[in-house]
Design a protein around this motif. Structure first.
Motif, short mmCIF file in Angstrom:
data_model
loop_
_atom_site.label_atom_id
_atom_site.label_comp_id
_atom_site.label_asym_id
_atom_site.label_seq_id
_atom_site.Cartn_x
_atom_site.Cartn_y
_atom_site.Cartn_z
N ALA A 161 2.18 2.14 5.71
CA ALA A 161 2.10 2.53 4.29
C ALA A 161 1.87 4.03 4.14
N GLY A 162 1.69 4.75 5.26
CA GLY A 162 1.60 6.20 5.18
C GLY A 162 0.21 6.78 5.24
N TYR A 163 -0.74 6.05 5.84
CA TYR A 163 -2.11 6.56 5.93
C TYR A 163 -2.38 7.09 7.35
N GLN A 164 -3.13 8.17 7.41
CA GLN A 164 -3.55 8.75 8.69
C GLN A 164 -4.92 8.22 9.05
N LEU A 165 -5.02 7.48 10.13
CA LEU A 165 -6.29 6.87 10.53
C LEU A 165 -7.15 7.90 11.26
N LEU A 166 -8.43 7.95 10.87
CA LEU A 166 -9.39 8.87 11.48
C LEU A 166 -10.33 8.14 12.42
N SER A 167 -10.73 6.93 12.05
CA SER A 167 -11.56 6.10 12.94
C SER A 167 -11.43 4.66 12.51
N GLN A 168 -11.68 3.74 13.44
CA GLN A 168 -11.62 2.32 13.14
C GLN A 168 -12.53 1.56 14.10
N LYS A 169 -13.08 0.45 13.64
CA LYS A 169 -14.01 -0.34 14.45
C LYS A 169 -13.89 -1.80 14.04
N GLN A 170 -14.05 -2.68 15.01
CA GLN A 170 -14.01 -4.12 14.75
C GLN A 170 -15.29 -4.76 15.25
N GLY B 270 0.95 12.33 1.20
CA GLY B 270 1.85 12.35 0.06
C GLY B 270 1.10 12.22 -1.25
N SER B 271 1.69 11.46 -2.17
CA SER B 271 1.17 11.38 -3.55
C SER B 271 0.48 10.05 -3.83
N LYS B 272 -0.14 9.45 -2.83
CA LYS B 272 -0.83 8.19 -3.04
C LYS B 272 -1.97 8.37 -4.04
N THR B 273 -2.09 7.41 -4.96
CA THR B 273 -3.18 7.41 -5.93
C THR B 273 -4.23 6.38 -5.51
N GLN B 274 -5.36 6.37 -6.21
CA GLN B 274 -6.39 5.39 -5.93
C GLN B 274 -5.89 3.97 -6.18
N GLU B 275 -5.09 3.80 -7.22
CA GLU B 275 -4.54 2.47 -7.50
C GLU B 275 -3.60 2.04 -6.38
N ASP B 276 -2.80 2.99 -5.86
CA ASP B 276 -1.94 2.68 -4.72
C ASP B 276 -2.78 2.22 -3.53
N LEU B 277 -3.88 2.94 -3.29
CA LEU B 277 -4.75 2.61 -2.17
C LEU B 277 -5.31 1.19 -2.29
N ILE B 278 -5.82 0.86 -3.47
CA ILE B 278 -6.39 -0.48 -3.68
C ILE B 278 -5.32 -1.55 -3.50
N ASP C 191 -13.88 14.68 -3.48
CA ASP C 191 -13.63 16.09 -3.23
C ASP C 191 -12.40 16.31 -2.38
N ASP C 192 -12.03 15.26 -1.61
CA ASP C 192 -10.89 15.37 -0.72
C ASP C 192 -9.60 14.86 -1.37
N SER C 193 -9.73 14.34 -2.58
CA SER C 193 -8.60 13.70 -3.23
C SER C 193 -7.98 14.61 -4.27
N ALA C 194 -6.72 14.95 -4.09
CA ALA C 194 -6.04 15.81 -5.05
C ALA C 194 -5.59 15.03 -6.27
N SER C 195 -5.58 13.72 -6.17
CA SER C 195 -5.05 12.92 -7.27
C SER C 195 -6.14 12.33 -8.14
N ALA C 196 -7.40 12.62 -7.83
CA ALA C 196 -8.48 12.02 -8.59
C ALA C 196 -9.36 13.08 -9.20
N SER C 197 -9.87 12.82 -10.39
CA SER C 197 -10.83 13.72 -11.00
C SER C 197 -12.21 13.42 -10.48
N ALA D 188 -9.65 3.51 -12.03
CA ALA D 188 -8.21 3.68 -11.97
C ALA D 188 -7.49 2.38 -12.20
N VAL D 189 -8.08 1.28 -11.73
CA VAL D 189 -7.43 -0.01 -11.89
C VAL D 189 -7.74 -0.64 -13.25
N SER D 190 -9.02 -0.62 -13.63
CA SER D 190 -9.42 -1.35 -14.83
C SER D 190 -8.90 -0.70 -16.10
#
Length: 248
Positions: A26-35, A53-61, A80-86, A94-96
């Motif tokens: 889906a176009g996400y860069q993984l930084l860490s993962q644990k199971q 790219g231009s993923k929004t919070q709604e896209d993420l959910i 602070d790291d999100s260019a698409s969110a205020s 974003a969803v509701s």
């Protein structure tokens, strides 16, 4: 947009690779993962990643909730790291704010929204209550609460040695409930003061079935507790607004 999330799989056979593969596609860069193993027979998958790219919070959910066999119960977004969110927006906002979401809110979407906004969950639970058919409403609210309560225990209280029932109630369950309500506890009786699930109602108390499920799911996730049951022994809807729950 950087985010961290936790998902619980419905089976032990659904593993880390089954979660990270669709995220990468889906176009996400993984930084860490644990199971880690879940007490409910599946796995808990923790992921920290960044969107491209231009993923929004709604896209993420939507992307997270579409992973087959997984339930999202925690989501934190680095605004602070999100260019698409205020700075004032949240994943649930974003969803509701979108009317179609309100009309199609099912259990999966409700769990996703709760995971994104916790502990500010009252509006989501009440929206879900309003769209579920009357004939299954009480059971649906109970099942939703059970999954949320179990997820919160796994997230916040599963490390270390499991406590016995009385200690779990006073040292873990009460603090967990205080995240969204004023709480009093005496032995095996829990009281929600100004219960947020009943305060807007003159008579209906379906929301209290959510609380019953939450408490049962929370306790059931503790391996030191067997077969704890919960019953609402007093509902304050339309009167005292104090709801009482007895554990045995």
């Amino acid at each position: 947009m950087k985010f961290s999330c936790s998902l619980e799989t419905s089976s032990e056979r659904i593993r880390l690779v089954n979660v990270i593969s669709p995220l990468i596609k889906a176009g996400y860069q993984l930084l860490s993962q644990k199971q880690e193993l879940s007490e409910n027979g599946g796995n808990i998958i923790h992921v920290v990643a960044k969107s491209r790219g231009s993923k929004t919070q709604e896209d993420l959910i939507n992307d997270l909730s579409s992973i087959e066999g997984c339930t999202l119960f925690q989501l934190e977004i680095d605004e602070d790291d999100s260019a698409s969110a205020s700075a004032s927006a949240s994943a649930v906002d974003a969803v509701s704010s979108a009317p179609p979401m309100k009309q199609s809110l099912d259990e999966k979407n409700a769990l996703t929204a709760i995971g994104a906004q916790y502990p500010d969950i009252v509006d989501v639970v009440r929206r879900y209550e309003n769209v579920v058919p009357n004939e299954i409403r009480d059971q649906a609210l109970y099942e939703l609460g059970r999954k949320v309560g179990g997820g919160i225990y796994q997230r916040d209280y599963s490390l270390g040695s499991p406590l016995k029932l009385s200690a779990t109630i006073s040292r873990e369950l009460v603090p967990a409930l205080k995240e969204f309500s004023k709480v009093k506890a005496k032995n095996d009786v829990i009281s929600l003061i100004k219960c947020p699930f009943c305060k807007l109602s003159d008579s209906s108390h379906s929301g209290c079935h959510f609380v019953v499920g939450y408490i049962e799911g929370f306790l059931a996730s503790n391996p030191a507790i067997k077969d704890a049951q919960v019953r609402e022994t007093s509902c304050g809807a339309g009167s005292t607004n104090i709801c009482e729950f007895t554990i045995w």
